[in-house]
Motif scaffolding. Structure first.
Motif, PDB file in Angstrom:
ATOM      1  N   GLN A   1      -9.963  10.711  19.307  1.00 22.03           N
ATOM      2  CA  GLN A   1     -10.952   9.764  18.813  1.00 22.03           C
ATOM      3  C   GLN A   1     -12.288   9.934  19.545  1.00 22.03           C
ATOM      4  N   THR A   2     -12.238  10.205  20.860  1.00 23.28           N
ATOM      5  CA  THR A   2     -13.462  10.439  21.631  1.00 23.28           C
ATOM      6  C   THR A   2     -14.163  11.695  21.140  1.00 23.28           C
ATOM      7  N   ALA A   3     -13.409  12.768  20.925  1.00 18.70           N
ATOM      8  CA  ALA A   3     -13.997  14.023  20.433  1.00 18.70           C
ATOM      9  C   ALA A   3     -14.577  13.834  19.035  1.00 18.70           C
ATOM     10  N   ARG A   4     -13.882  13.058  18.190  1.00 14.32           N
ATOM     11  CA  ARG A   4     -14.373  12.798  16.829  1.00 14.32           C
ATOM     12  C   ARG A   4     -15.694  12.032  16.878  1.00 14.32           C
ATOM     13  N   ARG A   5     -15.759  11.010  17.743  1.00 18.02           N
ATOM     14  CA  ARG A   5     -16.991  10.238  17.875  1.00 18.02           C
ATOM     15  C   ARG A   5     -18.140  11.101  18.390  1.00 18.02           C
ATOM     16  N   GLN A   6     -17.852  11.970  19.364  1.00 15.64           N
ATOM     17  CA  GLN A   6     -18.897  12.850  19.893  1.00 15.64           C
ATOM     18  C   GLN A   6     -19.428  13.791  18.813  1.00 15.64           C
ATOM     19  N   LYS A   7     -18.531  14.340  17.991  1.00 17.20           N
ATOM     20  CA  LYS A   7     -18.960  15.227  16.896  1.00 17.20           C
ATOM     21  C   LYS A   7     -19.797  14.461  15.879  1.00 17.20           C
ATOM     22  N   THR A   8     -19.372  13.239  15.545  1.00  9.72           N
ATOM     23  CA  THR A   8     -20.098  12.429  14.577  1.00  9.72           C
ATOM     24  C   THR A   8     -21.487  12.087  15.096  1.00  9.72           C
ATOM     25  N   GLN A   9     -21.579  11.676  16.363  1.00  8.80           N
ATOM     26  CA  GLN A   9     -22.871  11.312  16.937  1.00  8.80           C
ATOM     27  C   GLN A   9     -23.791  12.528  17.065  1.00  8.80           C
ATOM     28  N   ALA A  10     -23.225  13.694  17.435  1.00  9.32           N
ATOM     29  CA  ALA A  10     -24.038  14.911  17.528  1.00  9.32           C
ATOM     30  C   ALA A  10     -24.584  15.294  16.157  1.00  9.32           C
ATOM     31  N   GLY A  11     -23.777  15.139  15.127  1.00 13.42           N
ATOM     32  CA  GLY A  11     -24.236  15.425  13.766  1.00 13.42           C
ATOM     33  C   GLY A  11     -25.354  14.484  13.336  1.00 13.42           C
ATOM     34  N   TRP A  12     -25.225  13.179  13.696  1.00 12.75           N
ATOM     35  CA  TRP A  12     -26.268  12.220  13.347  1.00 12.75           C
ATOM     36  C   TRP A  12     -27.567  12.558  14.072  1.00 12.75           C
ATOM     37  N   ARG A  13     -27.468  12.905  15.365  1.00 17.96           N
ATOM     38  CA  ARG A  13     -28.669  13.267  16.126  1.00 17.96           C
ATOM     39  C   ARG A  13     -29.319  14.526  15.560  1.00 17.96           C
TER      40      ARG A  13
ATOM     41  N   MET B   1       0.842  -1.180   0.000  1.00 16.62           N
ATOM     42  CA  MET B   1       0.000   0.000   0.000  1.00 16.62           C
ATOM     43  C   MET B   1       0.885   1.241   0.000  1.00 16.62           C
ATOM     44  N   PRO B   2       0.449   2.257  -0.764  1.00 16.82           N
ATOM     45  CA  PRO B   2       1.251   3.479  -0.789  1.00 16.82           C
ATOM     46  C   PRO B   2       1.160   4.202   0.555  1.00 16.82           C
ATOM     47  N   LYS B   3       2.258   4.825   0.913  1.00 10.46           N
ATOM     48  CA  LYS B   3       2.297   5.571   2.169  1.00 10.46           C
ATOM     49  C   LYS B   3       1.550   6.895   1.993  1.00 10.46           C
ATOM     50  N   VAL B   4       0.703   7.228   2.987  1.00 10.97           N
ATOM     51  CA  VAL B   4      -0.103   8.431   2.931  1.00 10.97           C
ATOM     52  C   VAL B   4       0.679   9.567   3.570  1.00 10.97           C
ATOM     53  N   ARG B   5       0.535  10.766   2.983  1.00  6.36           N
ATOM     54  CA  ARG B   5       1.257  11.929   3.499  1.00  6.36           C
ATOM     55  C   ARG B   5       0.719  12.357   4.850  1.00  6.36           C
ATOM     56  N   LYS B   6       1.557  13.080   5.601  1.00 10.71           N
ATOM     57  CA  LYS B   6       1.130  13.628   6.894  1.00 10.71           C
ATOM     58  C   LYS B   6       0.034  14.661   6.678  1.00 10.71           C
ATOM     59  N   LYS B   7      -0.835  14.779   7.698  1.00  9.30           N
ATOM     60  CA  LYS B   7      -1.892  15.785   7.644  1.00  9.30           C
ATOM     61  C   LYS B   7      -2.218  16.220   9.065  1.00  9.30           C
ATOM     62  N   PRO B   8      -2.827  17.421   9.241  1.00  6.11           N
ATOM     63  CA  PRO B   8      -3.137  17.890  10.601  1.00  6.11           C
ATOM     64  C   PRO B   8      -4.416  17.228  11.130  1.00  6.11           C
ATOM     65  N   CYS B   9      -4.412  16.945  12.419  1.00  9.92           N
ATOM     66  CA  CYS B   9      -5.578  16.384  13.100  1.00  9.92           C
ATOM     67  C   CYS B   9      -6.631  17.486  13.233  1.00  9.92           C
ATOM     68  N   ARG B  10      -7.873  17.178  12.951  1.00 10.40           N
ATOM     69  CA  ARG B  10      -8.932  18.187  13.038  1.00 10.40           C
ATOM     70  C   ARG B  10      -9.302  18.514  14.477  1.00 10.40           C
ATOM     71  N   ILE B  11      -8.848  17.727  15.429  1.00  7.48           N
ATOM     72  CA  ILE B  11      -9.175  17.967  16.828  1.00  7.48           C
ATOM     73  C   ILE B  11      -8.041  18.723  17.518  1.00  7.48           C
ATOM     74  N   CYS B  12      -6.839  18.124  17.544  1.00  5.24           N
ATOM     75  CA  CYS B  12      -5.726  18.744  18.284  1.00  5.24           C
ATOM     76  C   CYS B  12      -4.804  19.575  17.396  1.00  5.24           C
ATOM     77  N   ARG B  13      -4.999  19.537  16.086  1.00  5.21           N
ATOM     78  CA  ARG B  13      -4.234  20.316  15.096  1.00  5.21           C
ATOM     79  C   ARG B  13      -2.764  19.899  14.995  1.00  5.21           C
ATOM     80  N   ARG B  14      -2.379  18.734  15.512  1.00  2.00           N
ATOM     81  CA  ARG B  14      -1.008  18.234  15.368  1.00  2.00           C
ATOM     82  C   ARG B  14      -0.937  17.353  14.130  1.00  2.00           C
ATOM     83  N   TRP B  15       0.233  17.326  13.534  1.00  2.00           N
ATOM     84  CA  TRP B  15       0.424  16.549  12.313  1.00  2.00           C
ATOM     85  C   TRP B  15       0.556  15.069  12.670  1.00  2.00           C
TER      86      TRP B  15
END
Length: 178
Positions: A35-47, A1-15
């Motif tokens: 991951q907990t914050a991401r799940r909370q955002k996803t669930q809030a959006g679904w609700r 599998m090709p290696k994916v480039r670094k990217k910033p985290c949408r929660i903590c903004r670290r690469w």
């Protein structure tokens, strides 16, 4: 599998390097807090996209109870309705639906009600005096027993009038406009 480039985290903004199995779709790093914050955002959006799901799920759960479920708790004006009669006519699920709908209508009406604030720019600075008495109660012609104790004299000046005699208006001085 090709290696994916670094990217910033949408929660903590670290690469971070995304997991190769997820690739470009990964938006948050692997830290448990992110991951907990991401799940909370996803669930809030679904609700938010499915607001009726919780109410229908609760109604289905109440209908599935084999022993008689406890009566539905509804706001103050709705609790005076004959809910036992509604359960006999519409069944437990129908009565619960009517109760939830009534509570929703009541809550919406309360949320939309806002007191009307007076617009001081449209009111005149002084209100005109009313020529007639506006109170429909019986007039009080006799003095009350406590009037002397409160400092109110039945023979005193009319309400709003000055207690001192009126002086004649001052005559204007010649040459001065006032």
């Amino acid at each position: 599998m090709p290696k994916v480039r670094k990217k910033p985290c949408r929660i903590c903004r670290r690469w971070f390097h995304p997991d190769a199995r997820v690739g470009e779709r990964q938006r948050a790093c692997g830290k448990p807090e992110c991951q907990t914050a991401r799940r909370q955002k996803t669930q809030a959006g679904w609700r938010k996209r499915n607001p009726d799901y919780t109410i229908s799920w609760r109604l289905d759960q109440r209908a599935a109870q084999t022993p008689r479920p406890e009566s539905l708790r509804v706001p103050v004006p709705l609790n005076q309705l004959p809910w036992e009669l509604a359960k006999d006519q519409f069944g437990a699920q129908g009565a619960d639906f009517i109760g939830v709908m009534g509570a929703l209508i009541l809550r919406t009406a309360k949320d939309r009600f806002r007191p009307y604030l007076p617009d001081s720019t449209k009111l005149p600075s002084r209100l005109p005096l009313s020529p007639k008495k506006t109170s429909s109660s019986l007039p009080h012609t006799e003095s009350r027993a406590g009037d002397d104790a409160t400092g109110v004299s039945p023979t005193g000046p009319a309400m709003g009038a000055s207690a001192s005699p009126r002086a004649a208006p001052a005559t204007p001085v010649a040459g001065v406009a006032g």
